[in-house]
Design a protein around this motif. Sequence first.
Motif, mmCIF file in Angstrom:
data_model
loop_
_atom_site.group_PDB
_atom_site.id
_atom_site.type_symbol
_atom_site.label_atom_id
_atom_site.label_comp_id
_atom_site.label_asym_id
_atom_site.label_seq_id
_atom_site.Cartn_x
_atom_site.Cartn_y
_atom_site.Cartn_z
ATOM 1 N N THR A 21 -149.218 11.769 -20.150
ATOM 2 C CA THR A 21 -148.239 12.233 -19.161
ATOM 3 C C THR A 21 -148.895 13.152 -18.151
ATOM 4 O O THR A 21 -149.650 14.053 -18.525
ATOM 5 C CB THR A 21 -147.094 13.014 -19.857
ATOM 6 O OG1 THR A 21 -146.546 12.226 -20.901
ATOM 7 C CG2 THR A 21 -146.001 13.377 -18.866
ATOM 8 N N TRP A 22 -148.605 12.938 -16.875
ATOM 9 C CA TRP A 22 -148.990 13.878 -15.826
ATOM 10 C C TRP A 22 -147.784 14.769 -15.527
ATOM 11 O O TRP A 22 -146.687 14.271 -15.259
ATOM 12 C CB TRP A 22 -149.431 13.145 -14.558
ATOM 13 C CG TRP A 22 -150.868 12.703 -14.612
ATOM 14 C CD1 TRP A 22 -151.337 11.470 -14.916
ATOM 15 C CD2 TRP A 22 -152.016 13.517 -14.359
ATOM 16 N NE1 TRP A 22 -152.701 11.452 -14.887
ATOM 17 C CE2 TRP A 22 -153.152 12.702 -14.543
ATOM 18 C CE3 TRP A 22 -152.198 14.854 -14.013
ATOM 19 C CZ2 TRP A 22 -154.445 13.175 -14.381
ATOM 20 C CZ3 TRP A 22 -153.489 15.334 -13.849
ATOM 21 C CH2 TRP A 22 -154.601 14.503 -14.036
ATOM 22 N N PHE A 23 -147.989 16.081 -15.577
ATOM 23 C CA PHE A 23 -146.918 17.030 -15.276
ATOM 24 C C PHE A 23 -146.888 17.396 -13.790
ATOM 25 O O PHE A 23 -145.943 18.029 -13.322
ATOM 26 C CB PHE A 23 -147.077 18.307 -16.104
ATOM 27 C CG PHE A 23 -147.187 18.040 -17.584
ATOM 28 C CD1 PHE A 23 -146.240 17.267 -18.233
ATOM 29 C CD2 PHE A 23 -148.240 18.549 -18.328
ATOM 30 C CE1 PHE A 23 -146.330 17.015 -19.600
ATOM 31 C CE2 PHE A 23 -148.339 18.306 -19.681
ATOM 32 C CZ PHE A 23 -147.385 17.537 -20.322
ATOM 33 N N LYS A 24 -147.932 17.021 -13.055
ATOM 34 C CA LYS A 24 -148.033 17.314 -11.622
ATOM 35 C C LYS A 24 -148.267 16.025 -10.854
ATOM 36 O O LYS A 24 -148.803 15.051 -11.387
ATOM 37 C CB LYS A 24 -149.190 18.291 -11.357
ATOM 38 C CG LYS A 24 -148.967 19.689 -11.926
ATOM 39 C CD LYS A 24 -147.937 20.438 -11.105
ATOM 40 C CE LYS A 24 -147.803 21.884 -11.559
ATOM 41 N NZ LYS A 24 -146.840 22.622 -10.732
ATOM 42 N N LYS A 25 -147.885 16.053 -9.574
ATOM 43 C CA LYS A 25 -148.124 14.914 -8.686
ATOM 44 C C LYS A 25 -149.157 15.309 -7.638
ATOM 45 O O LYS A 25 -149.388 16.497 -7.383
ATOM 46 C CB LYS A 25 -146.830 14.485 -7.986
ATOM 47 C CG LYS A 25 -145.698 14.108 -8.925
ATOM 48 C CD LYS A 25 -144.532 13.478 -8.168
ATOM 49 C CE LYS A 25 -143.932 14.444 -7.159
ATOM 50 N NZ LYS A 25 -143.195 15.545 -7.793
ATOM 51 N N VAL A 26 -149.758 14.301 -7.021
ATOM 52 C CA VAL A 26 -150.692 14.564 -5.926
ATOM 53 C C VAL A 26 -149.967 15.341 -4.831
ATOM 54 O O VAL A 26 -148.861 14.968 -4.416
ATOM 55 C CB VAL A 26 -151.258 13.247 -5.373
ATOM 56 C CG1 VAL A 26 -152.074 13.496 -4.116
ATOM 57 C CG2 VAL A 26 -152.105 12.546 -6.425
ATOM 58 N N GLY A 27 -150.576 16.437 -4.383
ATOM 59 C CA GLY A 27 -149.971 17.274 -3.356
ATOM 60 C C GLY A 27 -149.278 18.498 -3.910
ATOM 61 O O GLY A 27 -148.969 19.429 -3.164
ATOM 62 N N ASP A 28 -149.041 18.566 -5.229
ATOM 63 C CA ASP A 28 -148.401 19.735 -5.828
ATOM 64 C C ASP A 28 -149.387 20.895 -5.909
ATOM 65 O O ASP A 28 -150.586 20.702 -6.153
ATOM 66 C CB ASP A 28 -147.900 19.424 -7.239
ATOM 67 C CG ASP A 28 -146.614 18.616 -7.242
ATOM 68 O OD1 ASP A 28 -146.051 18.425 -6.148
ATOM 69 O OD2 ASP A 28 -146.194 18.174 -8.321
ATOM 70 N N SER A 29 -148.858 22.101 -5.721
ATOM 71 C CA SER A 29 -149.651 23.311 -5.948
ATOM 72 C C SER A 29 -149.795 23.545 -7.440
ATOM 73 O O SER A 29 -148.855 23.299 -8.210
ATOM 74 C CB SER A 29 -148.977 24.530 -5.312
ATOM 75 O OG SER A 29 -148.972 24.430 -3.916
ATOM 76 N N VAL A 30 -150.970 24.002 -7.863
ATOM 77 C CA VAL A 30 -151.205 24.301 -9.275
ATOM 78 C C VAL A 30 -151.820 25.691 -9.391
ATOM 79 O O VAL A 30 -152.568 26.146 -8.510
ATOM 80 C CB VAL A 30 -152.133 23.259 -9.939
ATOM 81 C CG1 VAL A 30 -151.492 21.895 -9.931
ATOM 82 C CG2 VAL A 30 -153.491 23.200 -9.246
ATOM 83 N N ALA A 31 -151.475 26.373 -10.457
ATOM 84 C CA ALA A 31 -152.043 27.688 -10.745
ATOM 85 C C ALA A 31 -153.134 27.543 -11.792
ATOM 86 O O ALA A 31 -153.167 26.559 -12.535
ATOM 87 C CB ALA A 31 -150.950 28.630 -11.236
ATOM 88 N N MET A 32 -154.034 28.507 -11.828
ATOM 89 C CA MET A 32 -155.094 28.504 -12.829
ATOM 90 C C MET A 32 -154.479 28.416 -14.232
ATOM 91 O O MET A 32 -153.522 29.125 -14.542
ATOM 92 C CB MET A 32 -155.918 29.784 -12.703
ATOM 93 C CG MET A 32 -156.927 29.992 -13.819
ATOM 94 S SD MET A 32 -158.416 29.015 -13.589
ATOM 95 C CE MET A 32 -159.286 29.992 -12.385
ATOM 96 N N ASP A 33 -154.986 27.518 -15.062
ATOM 97 C CA ASP A 33 -154.556 27.315 -16.450
ATOM 98 C C ASP A 33 -153.165 26.697 -16.583
ATOM 99 O O ASP A 33 -152.640 26.575 -17.696
ATOM 100 C CB ASP A 33 -154.608 28.618 -17.255
ATOM 101 C CG ASP A 33 -156.037 29.110 -17.465
ATOM 102 O OD1 ASP A 33 -156.940 28.248 -17.501
ATOM 103 O OD2 ASP A 33 -156.240 30.329 -17.571
#
Length: 513
Positions: free
Chosen positions: A131-143
Amino acid sequence: MTIEVKVPALGESVTEATVATWFKKPGERVEVDEMLCELETDKVTVEVPSPAAGVLAAILAAEGETVAPDALLAQIDETGAATGAAPKTRKPQAAETQAEKTQEGQRMSGKSVDVMVPALGESVTEATVATWFKKVGDSVAMDEMLCELETDKVSVEVPAPAAGVLAEILAEEGATVDAKARLAIITEGAAGAAPSAPAAAPQEKAIDAGPEQPVLRKDVEDAPSAKKAMAEAGVSRDQVAGSGRDGRVMKEDVARAAAAPQAAAPAPATAPRAPSAPGDAAREERVKMTRLRQTIARRLKDAQNTAAMLTTYNEADMSGIMALRNEYKDAFEKKHKVKLGFMSFFVKACCHALKEVPEVNAEIDGTDVVYKNYVNMGVAVGTPSGLVVPVVRDADQKGFAQIEKEIAELGAKGRDGKLTMQEMQGGTFTISNGGVYGSLMSSPILNPPQSGILGMHKIQERPMVVGGQIVIRPMMYLALSYDHRIVDGKGAVTFLVRVKEALEDPRRLLMDL
């Protein structure tokens, strides 16, 4: 310069493989040792790495094709540049909005950070992207959790190695990745789309958790390995309680559900239904066979079509072995740190009989007969994925303790999916124990190119005539399937009688009688 990609060494007696999955498409850039495709044999899965860096110029063996050792799989252009399609996660140019173009520019403005497969543990060489919890273009935080991987043992969550924007996903859900693969690329420090609020999204549904309050779970996708396990075990989704994130069903959940006692269902009052009866389609489930199961099916049918297979039967009084085992099992375990089972007696008895009837330990190669002056004993092991046959090498040179240790180790590896190709190659004779499942009698099928296989069965007390008296004895039916092209009836019967004699009086093994 064009470099050829060929089928790697498949191991002794393995004559073909099936192209299972291509991880690259023509026109895509490849690096040295990057996985190009996966081959499936009747024993193991083989990954094919790239022999050079360049561009995948052509695929010469498509998925599903059967190839021989050293066959040509593909060609790599060492001097070429990647001219193939845009990355899978990108939308077509015509469909991009101005905001997306601006976002793309922002993503490309920062430093690129690779998201790699984390440590999977000793001997675990691959995982499935669940499963991917993020999509291309989403902001992500460290860890922050990016995705979840599924191995044959546990689920592994993959955290973001840096803060920024998820610029590209390199391994989609369902893809199989090796232990050193790249999963995605993060553009460090770039601004991206705000992640969607968790409260706005997924629909929830209740799962019956028994007599207690029903548990609500998000409508999430179950692990691929769990779906496969449910199909193989005949367990429905409603019978499994998920322990993964948001109630997601994992492989171990299916194992627990399959082991749990099921409520007795009332027997159907009607006769077995015909497949064409109205409404039956709604009660049927069609599941695609795994490549391993397809290969097993093909190889077993090939064995039937090729060998002149015949089976001879006998029975053995197991009271002598049982008495000997009961007398020495504690001392044996104390000294050798392994339990004394029945399998070591059968291995030694077969090794003894193979010396007298060497054609059972031989194989046909064209118009030649190859006699083996050693015994590599294959021991059939049932696993969740299918039957595998690990090999105890030079079993005729080993004692009871060493044989028991190796069988225990190989059996555990087989059930955990850790067997290597080397551990399943080179067998000269096989023992299959259907008795552990309750089989009273069966005809085992040959394991090519071997010429013989012994079937063990359930030990069952039966009335026997001994010295003119009817007595109760623990009896086991023995079955030897053999290739009549090389083994005559006399040799097969003699072999089985020698095995019977050694089992009924184990002292004969010590005296080489």
